[in-house]
Design an enzyme around this catalytic site. Structure first.
Site, PDB file in Angstrom:
ATOM      1  CE  LYS A 264      20.654  56.244  78.445  1.00  0.00           C
ATOM      2  NZ  LYS A 264      20.790  54.794  78.565  1.00  0.00           N
TER       3      LYS A 264
ATOM      4  CD  GLU B 199       6.316  61.327  85.577  1.00  0.00           C
ATOM      5  OE1 GLU B 199       6.081  60.920  86.724  1.00  0.00           O
ATOM      6  OE2 GLU B 199       5.492  61.977  84.913  1.00  0.00           O
TER       7      GLU B 199
ATOM      8  CB  CYS C  33       8.125  54.196  89.544  1.00  0.00           C
ATOM      9  SG  CYS C  33       6.765  54.326  88.396  1.00  0.00           S
TER      10      CYS C  33
ATOM     11  CD  GLU D 224      12.295  53.371  93.744  1.00  0.00           C
ATOM     12  OE1 GLU D 224      13.348  53.936  93.413  1.00  0.00           O
ATOM     13  OE2 GLU D 224      11.250  53.427  93.075  1.00  0.00           O
TER      14      GLU D 224
HETATM   15  P1  NAP Z   1      18.338  55.277  86.527  1.00  0.00           P
HETATM   16  O1  NAP Z   1      19.558  54.569  86.940  1.00  0.00           O
HETATM   17  O2  NAP Z   1      18.085  56.637  87.053  1.00  0.00           O
HETATM   18  O3  NAP Z   1      18.368  55.315  84.949  1.00  0.00           O
HETATM   19  C1  NAP Z   1      17.340  55.856  84.154  1.00  0.00           C
HETATM   20  C2  NAP Z   1      17.892  56.243  82.804  1.00  0.00           C
HETATM   21  O4  NAP Z   1      18.837  57.312  82.951  1.00  0.00           O
HETATM   22  C3  NAP Z   1      18.655  55.134  82.114  1.00  0.00           C
HETATM   23  O5  NAP Z   1      18.436  55.222  80.726  1.00  0.00           O
HETATM   24  C4  NAP Z   1      20.086  55.476  82.468  1.00  0.00           C
HETATM   25  O6  NAP Z   1      21.015  54.908  81.578  1.00  0.00           O
HETATM   26  C5  NAP Z   1      20.070  56.975  82.374  1.00  0.00           C
HETATM   27  N1  NAP Z   1      21.131  57.655  83.119  1.00  0.00           N
HETATM   28  C6  NAP Z   1      21.949  57.176  84.091  1.00  0.00           C
HETATM   29  N2  NAP Z   1      22.775  58.135  84.546  1.00  0.00           N
HETATM   30  C7  NAP Z   1      22.478  59.264  83.845  1.00  0.00           C
HETATM   31  C8  NAP Z   1      22.964  60.607  83.866  1.00  0.00           C
HETATM   32  N3  NAP Z   1      23.920  60.996  84.703  1.00  0.00           N
HETATM   33  N4  NAP Z   1      22.409  61.511  83.027  1.00  0.00           N
HETATM   34  C9  NAP Z   1      21.418  61.156  82.192  1.00  0.00           C
HETATM   35  N5  NAP Z   1      20.924  59.899  82.119  1.00  0.00           N
HETATM   36  C10 NAP Z   1      21.432  58.969  82.943  1.00  0.00           C
HETATM   37  O7  NAP Z   1      17.045  54.447  86.865  1.00  0.00           O
HETATM   38  P2  NAP Z   1      16.781  52.910  86.540  1.00  0.00           P
HETATM   39  O8  NAP Z   1      17.562  52.112  87.510  1.00  0.00           O
HETATM   40  O9  NAP Z   1      16.957  52.653  85.085  1.00  0.00           O
HETATM   41  O10 NAP Z   1      15.217  52.799  86.834  1.00  0.00           O
HETATM   42  C11 NAP Z   1      14.705  52.618  88.095  1.00  0.00           C
HETATM   43  C12 NAP Z   1      14.203  53.918  88.704  1.00  0.00           C
HETATM   44  O11 NAP Z   1      13.271  54.530  87.844  1.00  0.00           O
HETATM   45  C13 NAP Z   1      13.478  53.701  89.997  1.00  0.00           C
HETATM   46  O12 NAP Z   1      13.904  54.650  90.939  1.00  0.00           O
HETATM   47  C14 NAP Z   1      12.026  53.939  89.647  1.00  0.00           C
HETATM   48  O13 NAP Z   1      11.221  54.342  90.705  1.00  0.00           O
HETATM   49  C15 NAP Z   1      12.133  54.958  88.581  1.00  0.00           C
HETATM   50  N6  NAP Z   1      10.937  54.985  87.742  1.00  0.00           N
HETATM   51  C16 NAP Z   1      10.050  56.038  87.891  1.00  0.00           C
HETATM   52  C17 NAP Z   1       8.886  56.086  87.136  1.00  0.00           C
HETATM   53  C18 NAP Z   1       7.915  57.217  87.282  1.00  0.00           C
HETATM   54  O14 NAP Z   1       7.061  57.365  86.428  1.00  0.00           O
HETATM   55  N7  NAP Z   1       8.011  58.037  88.320  1.00  0.00           N
HETATM   56  C19 NAP Z   1       8.622  55.080  86.209  1.00  0.00           C
HETATM   57  C20 NAP Z   1       9.519  54.032  86.081  1.00  0.00           C
HETATM   58  C21 NAP Z   1      10.688  54.008  86.851  1.00  0.00           C
HETATM   59  P3  NAP Z   1      21.616  53.441  81.895  1.00  0.00           P
HETATM   60  O15 NAP Z   1      20.513  52.499  82.016  1.00  0.00           O
HETATM   61  O16 NAP Z   1      22.421  53.144  80.728  1.00  0.00           O
HETATM   62  O17 NAP Z   1      22.389  53.617  83.168  1.00  0.00           O
END
Ligand code: NAP
Ligand code: MG
Length: 483
Positions: A188, A262, A296, A393
């Site tokens: 997804k 991650e 990230c 963050e």
């Molecule tokens: P997010 O809000 O956690 O969303 C990530 C993914 O999870 C999206 O596809 C989201 O769908 C989905 N999601 C949301 N709620 C969920 C739930 N309850 N159960 C399962 N899936 C769910 O993060 P983001 O805002 O997209 O991305 C930013 C974050 O990603 C930052 O904190 C960044 O540091 C982190 N990141 C980490 C890495 C790493 O390698 N450590 C790499 C890149 C990014 P929707 O988009 O439809 O809400």
């Protein structure tokens, strides 16, 4: 775009979009077919640089996720787990080749949908995504060398959930090792950036992968939750925020599901007095303003040794004045659009908090486009270690600066964070680099560079930045059962 402080002007050089073919509407890719969502609902994906609608995307509910997991299970049991590994490798290799052939198309679509600059999507996201598939294609029939004297088995169906900051690259990081180790996939993408994952589904179709080996389901957070909670998923691979990572960990506690998470970061970029200063300034700029700070592992906390602080800050401000903020499709642009209105609001909220906390803000003069979501590169000086902007963050082009005197002091300050994803060290001394790499609690430590990625190199976090590694031979471990 025009900016007063620049000493010269670039002629605009926008990448063409005439060759891009987007459907008005995208369905779900399940069992090798494009199927309408059972909810009959679609949502819009927009170009954050212009706020124009690019396409409508299917909203998958639990029923659709169930169909996708069933298709993945069937493909795993009947085809993929029985296929010789060298044959699996050929399919993965084919995906890499096809993606490479369509690299320009992928780069343009990524920039349109995500707001990232064409320079990044063209030079970083797409080539790295191709390389990831090439790299793991190579491992598929050599797993006995990756895990000598062990019996290696696939886990089964992998549920994979990815964020919006590197949409295609994160899909590659997830899908390539899963396929190489013999698993099938339900992936997804993030709701704001589904398009390149759907384009990847087209490539998967073209590569002739057996139906159901890779399924792409689009939707919101609840679509992701349906994958996490599905009883027949063997592994959850998640990249995203620490908050959602914690929800996932709770949801799968006590089940048989394996997981790699991650998560977020607040990485330290540390500049010592003996560092090559001009190079370090470029490294700082690259570390935090690259991809609008939607990284990230962004070097969002800068630590400068006291003796050179004034010089570094002066050079940093000068360099920031020459950054071009604006149209992501222009090849001169350094900082493109913020991915969504919501994310821009979050960043602005933190800028406001920084000012309220009494930090001193600096932003270069730049005219931001009137339409679309943009944020000027931002520095905060006089930042207290305990302040919110130094602890949380922000995920945008916002840098905090603190000074330090001794090595021990900076190690203590850098490690004083709930996160531990990455760090950067700038110094002329090799011994100091080795000292810091062993003491900094971060999954990646770059020395005299920043934000360098390679498929052969593992990536992942300490502490609240998650667990498990992606990339390299380590990246295979999360997808296999060893005995
Ligand atoms: P997010 O809000 O956690 O969303 C990530 C993914 O999870 C999206 O596809 C989201 O769908 C989905 N999601 C949301 N709620 C969920 C739930 N309850 N159960 C399962 N899936 C769910 O993060 P983001 O805002 O997209 O991305 C930013 C974050 O990603 C930052 O904190 C960044 O540091 C982190 N990141 C980490 C890495 C790493 O390698 N450590 C790499 C890149 C990014 P929707 O988009 O439809 O809400
Ligand atoms: Mg979009």
């Amino acid at each position: 775009m025009a900016q007063e402080q620049t000493t010269w002007e670039y002629a605009p050089s926008p990448e063409g979009t005439g060759h891009i073919k987007l459907n008005k509407k995208y369905n779900l890719f399940i069992d090798g077919k494009w199927v309408a969502p059972s909810s009959k609902k679609y949502f819009e994906t927009i170009n954050p640089a212009t706020e124009e609608v690019l396409a409508e995307i299917a909203y998958a509910n639990e029923k659709d996720v169930d169909l996708a997991v069933k298709a993945a299970r069937k493909a795993y049991t009947n085809v993929w787990s029985k296929m010789p590994a060298s044959e699996r490798a050929k399919y993965i290799y084919r995906i890499a080749r096809l993606m490479q052939e369509r690299a320009r198309e992928f780069a343009v679509i990524e920039s349109l949908d995500a707001g990232k600059t064409i320079r990044e999507s063209r030079d970083i996201d797409v080539p790295l995504a191709c390389n990831h598939f090439f790299y793991y294609a190579g491992w598929a029939d050599k797993l006995e060398y990756a895990f000598p004297n062990r019996k290696v088995e696939a886990l089964g169906v992998a549920g994979q959930i990815i964020p919006w900051n590197f949409p295609l690259l994160m899909a590659a990081w997830k899908i390539a090792p899963a396929l190489a180790t013999g698993n099938t996939v339900v992936l997804k993408p993030s709701e704001t950036t589904s398009l390149t994952a759907l384009k990847l589904a087209e490539i998967i179709e073209e590569a002739g992968l057996p139906h159901g080996v890779v399924n792409i389901v689009t939707g919101y957070g609840d679509t992701g939750a349906a994958i996490v909670n599905h009883a027949d998923v063997n592994k959850i691979a998640f990249t995203g925020s620490t908050a959602v990572g914690k929800i996932i960990q709770k949801a799968i506690a006590g089940t048989h599901k394996k997981a790699t998470l991650e998560l977020g970061g607040k990485s330290a970029n540390i500049i010592f007095e003996d560092a090559p200063i001009d190079q370090a300034v470029e490294g700082i700029i690259n570390g935090i303003f690259f991809n609008q700070g939607h990284v990230c592992c962004a070097g969002s906390r800068l630590f400068v040794q006291e003796g050179i602080a004034e010089k570094v800050i002066r050079k940093l401000k000068q360099r920031m004045e020459s950054l071009y903020v604006g149209n992501p499709m222009d090849k001169n642009t350094d900082i493109g659009a913020i991915n969504s209105k919501k994310q821009l609001e979050t960043i602005n909220k933190y800028i406001h908090i920084g000012l309220k906390e009494g930090a001193e803000m600096y932003q270069p003069a730049c005219d931001l486009p009137s339409k679309g979501y943009y944020c000027a590169p931002t520095l905060f000086l006089n930042v207290a270690q305990s302040s919110i902007i130094a602890q949380e963050e922000i995920f945008g082009p916002v840098l905090t600066i603190q000074t330090f005197r001794t090595v021990d002091e900076v190690i203590q300050k850098a490690n004083n964070s709930p996160y531990g994803l990455a760090a950067g060290v700038w110094t002329d001394k090799g011994s100091r680099i080795f000292n810091l790499t062993t003491k900094l609690k971060a999954g990646v430590v770059w020395a005299n560079t920043y934000n360098k990625f390679d498929p052969t190199s593992p990536f992942g976090g300490y502490k609240e930045s998650g667990f498990g590694r992606e990339g390299g031979v380590h990246g295979l471990s999360g997808y296999v059962k060893l005995s």
